[in-house]
Structure formats: C-alpha cells, structure tokens
Write a protein that holds these residues in place. Structure first.
Motif, PDB file in Angstrom:
ATOM      1  N   ARG A 355       0.835  -1.208   0.000  1.00  0.00           N
ATOM      2  CA  ARG A 355       0.000   0.000   0.000  1.00  0.00           C
ATOM      3  C   ARG A 355       0.869   1.257   0.000  1.00  0.00           C
ATOM      4  NH1 ARG A 355      -2.455  -2.998   4.413  1.00  0.00           N
ATOM      5  NH2 ARG A 355      -4.276  -4.173   3.682  1.00  0.00           N
ATOM      6  N   GLU A 356       1.889   1.276   0.852  1.00  0.00           N
ATOM      7  CA  GLU A 356       2.773   2.448   0.945  1.00  0.00           C
ATOM      8  C   GLU A 356       3.545   2.654  -0.355  1.00  0.00           C
ATOM      9  OE1 GLU A 356       5.095   1.530   4.351  1.00  0.00           O
ATOM     10  OE2 GLU A 356       3.484   1.962   5.794  1.00  0.00           O
ATOM     11  N   TRP A 357       3.967   1.573  -0.966  1.00  0.00           N
ATOM     12  CA  TRP A 357       4.697   1.637  -2.241  1.00  0.00           C
ATOM     13  C   TRP A 357       3.806   2.249  -3.323  1.00  0.00           C
ATOM     14  CZ3 TRP A 357       4.074  -1.257  -6.920  1.00  0.00           C
ATOM     15  CH2 TRP A 357       5.168  -1.233  -7.777  1.00  0.00           C
ATOM     16  N   LEU A 394      -4.985  -7.795  -3.135  1.00  0.00           N
ATOM     17  CA  LEU A 394      -4.136  -7.349  -4.234  1.00  0.00           C
ATOM     18  C   LEU A 394      -4.974  -7.026  -5.473  1.00  0.00           C
ATOM     19  CD1 LEU A 394      -1.218  -6.785  -5.017  1.00  0.00           C
ATOM     20  CD2 LEU A 394      -1.027  -9.152  -5.819  1.00  0.00           C
ATOM     21  N   ASP A 395      -6.053  -7.754  -5.670  1.00  0.00           N
ATOM     22  CA  ASP A 395      -6.959  -7.454  -6.792  1.00  0.00           C
ATOM     23  C   ASP A 395      -7.506  -6.034  -6.666  1.00  0.00           C
ATOM     24  OD1 ASP A 395      -6.621  -9.994  -7.771  1.00  0.00           O
ATOM     25  OD2 ASP A 395      -8.432 -10.796  -6.863  1.00  0.00           O
ATOM     26  N   HIS A 396      -7.927  -5.680  -5.452  1.00  0.00           N
ATOM     27  CA  HIS A 396      -8.452  -4.333  -5.213  1.00  0.00           C
ATOM     28  C   HIS A 396      -7.355  -3.292  -5.382  1.00  0.00           C
ATOM     29  CE1 HIS A 396     -10.948  -1.533  -2.393  1.00  0.00           C
ATOM     30  NE2 HIS A 396     -11.009  -1.158  -3.646  1.00  0.00           N
ATOM     31  N   PHE A 397      -6.162  -3.605  -4.904  1.00  0.00           N
ATOM     32  CA  PHE A 397      -5.022  -2.697  -5.057  1.00  0.00           C
ATOM     33  C   PHE A 397      -4.748  -2.415  -6.535  1.00  0.00           C
ATOM     34  CE2 PHE A 397      -0.438  -2.188  -5.807  1.00  0.00           C
ATOM     35  CZ  PHE A 397      -0.158  -1.084  -5.013  1.00  0.00           C
ATOM     36  N   MET A 400      -7.422  -0.059  -7.866  1.00  0.00           N
ATOM     37  CA  MET A 400      -7.236   1.295  -7.358  1.00  0.00           C
ATOM     38  C   MET A 400      -6.072   1.986  -8.049  1.00  0.00           C
ATOM     39  SD  MET A 400      -9.541   2.115  -5.169  1.00  0.00           S
ATOM     40  CE  MET A 400      -8.709   3.578  -4.570  1.00  0.00           C
ATOM     41  N   MET A 401      -4.975   1.262  -8.256  1.00  0.00           N
ATOM     42  CA  MET A 401      -3.822   1.837  -8.945  1.00  0.00           C
ATOM     43  C   MET A 401      -4.198   2.222 -10.376  1.00  0.00           C
ATOM     44  SD  MET A 401      -1.055   2.135  -7.072  1.00  0.00           S
ATOM     45  CE  MET A 401       0.267   2.202  -8.281  1.00  0.00           C
ATOM     46  N   TRP A 402      -4.944   1.355 -11.039  1.00  0.00           N
ATOM     47  CA  TRP A 402      -5.319   1.662 -12.420  1.00  0.00           C
ATOM     48  C   TRP A 402      -6.236   2.896 -12.482  1.00  0.00           C
ATOM     49  CZ3 TRP A 402      -3.864   1.689 -17.045  1.00  0.00           C
ATOM     50  CH2 TRP A 402      -4.749   2.013 -18.075  1.00  0.00           C
ATOM     51  N   THR A 403      -7.148   3.018 -11.542  1.00  0.00           N
ATOM     52  CA  THR A 403      -8.034   4.183 -11.511  1.00  0.00           C
ATOM     53  C   THR A 403      -7.228   5.476 -11.425  1.00  0.00           C
ATOM     54  OG1 THR A 403      -9.829   2.930 -10.469  1.00  0.00           O
ATOM     55  CG2 THR A 403      -9.883   5.324 -10.228  1.00  0.00           C
TER      56      THR A 403
END
Length: 524
Positions: A355-357, A394-397, A400-403
């Motif tokens: 998350r921090e990364w 990780l799927d949600h991460f 979120m990153m793609w958004t």
C-alpha cells in the motif's frame, strides 16, 4: 415447541381447551393444567411461554399469578379466560400487558386459535431477534472482551440453540470484499449487514438439507455455523462449499459485491468453537493475496511474507508509468501495471508495504506531471491515501492503482489536446524520457524544427523556467529518488543521469540540493 400452561378452577374448561385446540400443529405443548394460581406457580420451575388463566380462583387468583410469573419471565404471553366483565379487572389486565381478555361465554375455538397463531408469530420473531442479538455478542466478545468467562460463553451458545451433544459445528467467516466501497453504496454498516443477512437467510431457507445455520453479525464480521450430525457419513466440505458458492452468487446478483469465505475446523463444544472463531478473525488479515470470492480453509492460509524491500523497485516502476503516461500508451500502461502486480504476488511483500509503495508512486507521478506547469490534478493526497489504506486484497489494489493512473493519463491527454504550444509539451516529454542522456537545448530545438534562441525564449515564456534549469531540476529530482530508494552507487547514479563524470555530478548535486549525495543518502 412453545410451552403452554392452563389454569382454571373449573376443570371441564381445561379439558375443553386441551381437546379443542390443535396444540401440536401450532408448535405448542401443554405442560400442565392447574386448579389455582398457587399450584401453577409452584410447578413452574420450567416457565411457560404462554399462560391461559381464569381470574377468580382460590389461594392465588389469575391476576396475581400473571404478575408473579411476569416478574420471572418478562416476555410471558398471557390470555385471561373469565366469567367477570368488570371494568376494574380489565384495567388490571391491561397494566399486566395481558394479550387478550376473553369472556368464557363468548369463547370461540377458531378465534382462540387465530390469537395463538399471532402469539406464536410474535414469539418466533422475538426468538430470531434474540438469537441475532446473542450471536452478535458472541463475535463482539471475542474482539472486545477476549477473556469472557468460558461458562458465560457456553451459556450464550446455548441461547442461540447450539446443541453440542447432538451436532458438530463448522464455523465459516464471511469477509466482504472491498467493504469500504460496499458501505458507501449502502450508506451505513447497519444497512449493509441487514441486506447481506436477508440474502443469506433466503439461500439458507432453500438449503435445508445442509442443516441449520446460525448467523452471527457485529456489523462488520459475519460468521456462519454449519451444523452436522455425522461428519463421517456426510461429504461435509463438498456440501459446505456448494452452499457457500450459492451464497456468494446470490450476494453478487442482488447486492453487487462478492464475499471471500474462510472455513474453520470442527467444533465439538463451546470452548473449541470460541477458539476456532478467534482464529478465523485473525485469519482475515492474511487474505491479501487470495483471489476475491475464494473459499479458503483456515489451516491452508499462508501467514508468511517476504522480507525483501519492495521500494528498491520504486524508481524503476515510477519511470515505467511516467513514460507510458506521457506517451498516452493505454495498453502498455495496463500491461506494465499487471507486470508489477504479478511480481508483488509472486514475492508476497507485506500488504502494508504494498500500500505504501503504491501511494508513493502515485504521489510522485502527480508531482512530476504537475511540473509541466499546465494543470492541477483532480485528486488529493488525502483521498488517494484513504483509498489505498482500506485496500484489503491485491486485486483491489490493482484496480485502485489503475483508476489513479488512468486519471493522470486523462490529464496528460487533456494537456496535449488543449495546449496552444505543443512544442513545449513535446520538449518536456522528450526530457522526461531521456533523463539518462546528456540533453542540450540546441538538440531539442532542432528536433522541434525551431531556432534555439527562439525556443529558449518560448520555453521561458510558457513555463516561467529556463530550459536548462528545467532539465537540471528533473535530473536532481531523479537523483534524489535513486538515493532514497535504490542501492546504486554515486557513480552509477551519475552515469544513469547522463553526467560526464562523477565529480561533476557531485558538484552539481551539492549546488542544487545543498549537500553531498552521500550526506543526503545517510540523512534518511
């Protein structure tokens, strides 16, 4: 069955009620008929759920009996059968919360049966609410009061109807995937929990062959208890998984989110059930790398995470994303994100580190693209931080990153279509993509088919910054990133930023940053 007590000094009335009312069909049983209130009270060591009583009786009258039993059982349902129609008796009955006051002369079995059916329905609802309340306390007690007395916990399990003498129970923890998103859709945790409970109960009602389910809610966690009489003869886990898949499909269809299930071990008594549920609640924190919607066994969860430093890949990942965003290359941006997600999944970094990364990358990209001086991003650091903080898989991460990456991509697309000076955008893009090389203003001007002097004035006018200062600023920002998040030597960093020599890089860094590169690295 609900227990019924009949009390009347006119014994034929008791006989009539026993024969005229289909007690068993109403899920009721008559536990005794008594000629006065005192005899009924003395017998009532096992308190009735429903009391039908006359008023005028020797020793203890009906009103006194109702009052005495209600002190011991507040939810007692009482019906008065009386020859008296005096107003004073009726008023006393109202004060004692008597359900109905029936005159014997107008007693009609059909009407009485309807009244008993209503009382049964009321008792059923009360029983359901009580089970939910107690089951909620069961889960809450494990988090808020883990030292709850074992006897008290066993008493609570008995209240919700668990029978460890006859059955073995398998607890299953339901973890709502992307719970924060689901809560926003349903406005509150309470409404979300209520909606989920309704869907589960509908599935449970259709899966009667599976056994009885006891649901436990505390607004966040949901525990299902699967009841089995014989674990040897029954293919338990195959049957259980089939039901869980049906529940998940129903939740997806009706509520538009999915659930991950963690299946516990067999519980043969209240103490082992308590221990198993506590382990399930701990296990939910180790589902980050599992696919959303999975059915997992508690003893198969992997509690080990890599001790490797994910941040050694920070600069490389940021460069990849930045270059593809500046090129407006959507497909390769998706592929590159998938590449880093695959690396994270394979290595199994600690979820909080992931998350921090991700947060660090997004904030750095925001600042880099903002340095174009042409725009202000639409998302705030606080919002991005909150969104990533609540990521539970990780799927949600990845989503979120793609958004957020797509949002930055749209900003760059807007800049490139709305700017009147595309030459400046092209120049900035070229610099960002070639920081590893020596960059001269004349070379960039030539690529843009512009006179170098004219390009210098144009760049200064559009960005309020000299071109040479702009290039140097970006190189120093990249140098700081290497020093912060890589093991590159000073000489390697100098080479990667296109400086002619290590000594020239050190002098430049000290002039621009105010300290030597080694001092900057060690201050962290």
């Amino acid at each position: 069955m609900y227990r019924v007590m009949l009390v009347d000094d006119d014994y034929p009335v008791i006989e009539y009620l026993q024969q005229a009312i289909p007690w068993q069909a109403l899920n009721m049983e008559v536990i005794g008929g008594f000629s006065n209130g005192q005899k009924a009270y003395d017998y009532a060591t096992n308190l009735p759920d429903i009391l039908l009583t006359d008023i005028g009786m020797p020793v203890m009258n009906g009103l006194e009996l109702i009052n005495a039993l209600t002190l011991r059982k507040k939810n007692l349902r009482s019906i008065i059968l009386s020859c008296h129609d005096e107003f004073s008796f009726a008023m006393q009955a109202i004060k004692l919360n008597v359900v109905d006051y029936i005159l014997k002369e107008s007693l009609d079995p059909v009407s009485l049966i309807k009244l008993l059916e209503q009382m049964k329905h009321s008792l059923d609802e009360e029983k359901t609410l009580k089970k939910q309340e107690v089951s909620k306390e069961l889960i809450t007690s494990l988090e808020d009061n883990p030292l709850l007395d074992e006897a008290a916990w066993a008493d609570q399990t008995d209240q919700i109807g668990l029978d460890f003498r006859t059955y073995v129970y398998i607890p299953v923890l339901c973890v709502i995937n992307r719970q924060q998103v689901a809560e926003k859709r349903y406005s509150s945790k309470k409404l979300l929990s209520f909606s989920m409970q309704n869907v589960i109960e509908e599935v449970v009602a259709k899966e009667k062959e599976q056994g009885i389910f006891h649901l436990s809610y505390n607004g966040k966690e949901t525990v299902l208890l699967f009841q089995y009489r014989d674990l040897v003869k029954t293919n338990v886990y195959e049957s259980l998984e089939g039901t869980l898949r049906t529940i998940n499909d129903a939740i997806k269809d009706y509520l538009k989110f999915s659930v991950t299930f963690i299946v516990g071990t067999n519980s043969e008594n209240a103490t082992s059930l308590k221990s198993n549920i506590k382990q399930l609640l701990k296990g939910k924190d180790h589902c980050f790398y599992r696919l959303e919607g999975s059915i997992l066994k508690l003893d198969a969860l992997d509690y080990q995470y890599s001790e490797e430093d994910l941040f050694i890949h920070h600069v490389e990942a940021t460069e990849h994303f930045q270059q593809l965003i500046m090129k407006e290359d959507v497909e390769n941006l998706k592929r590159k994100l998938a590449y880093w997600i695959a690396l994270i999944r394979e290595t199994r970094y600690k979820p909080q580190v992931v998350r921090e990364w991700g947060l660090k990358i997004l904030l750095d990209l925001r600042m880099k693209i903002k340095s174009l001086h042409y725009f202000e991003t639409r998302f705030s650091e606080e919002v991005v931080h909150q969104n990533l903080f609540w990521v539970e898989s990780l799927d949600h991460f990845q989503d979120m990153m793609w958004t957020q990456l797509a949002d930055l991509l749209h900003v760059v697309q807007y800049i490139n279509t709305s700017s009147k000076r595309r030459e400046i955008i092209e120049a900035q893009r070229y610099v960002m993509e070639h920081l590893h090389e020596k960059i001269s203003m004349s070379e960039v001007a030539q690529r843009l088919h512009l006179n170098a002097s004219y390009f210098s004035r144009l760049f200064k006018k559009e960005t309020n910054e000299n071109f040479v200062d702009y290039v140097l600023r970006l190189k120093m920002e990249r140098a700081c990133e290497y020093l912060d998040h890589s093991d590159y030597s000073i000489e390697q960093i100098s080479d990667r930023l296109g400086f002619d020599s290590k000594s020239y890089f050190i002098r430049t860094f000290r002039r621009e940053i105010g300290m030597l590169p080694t001092a900057y690295r060690h201050k962290i």
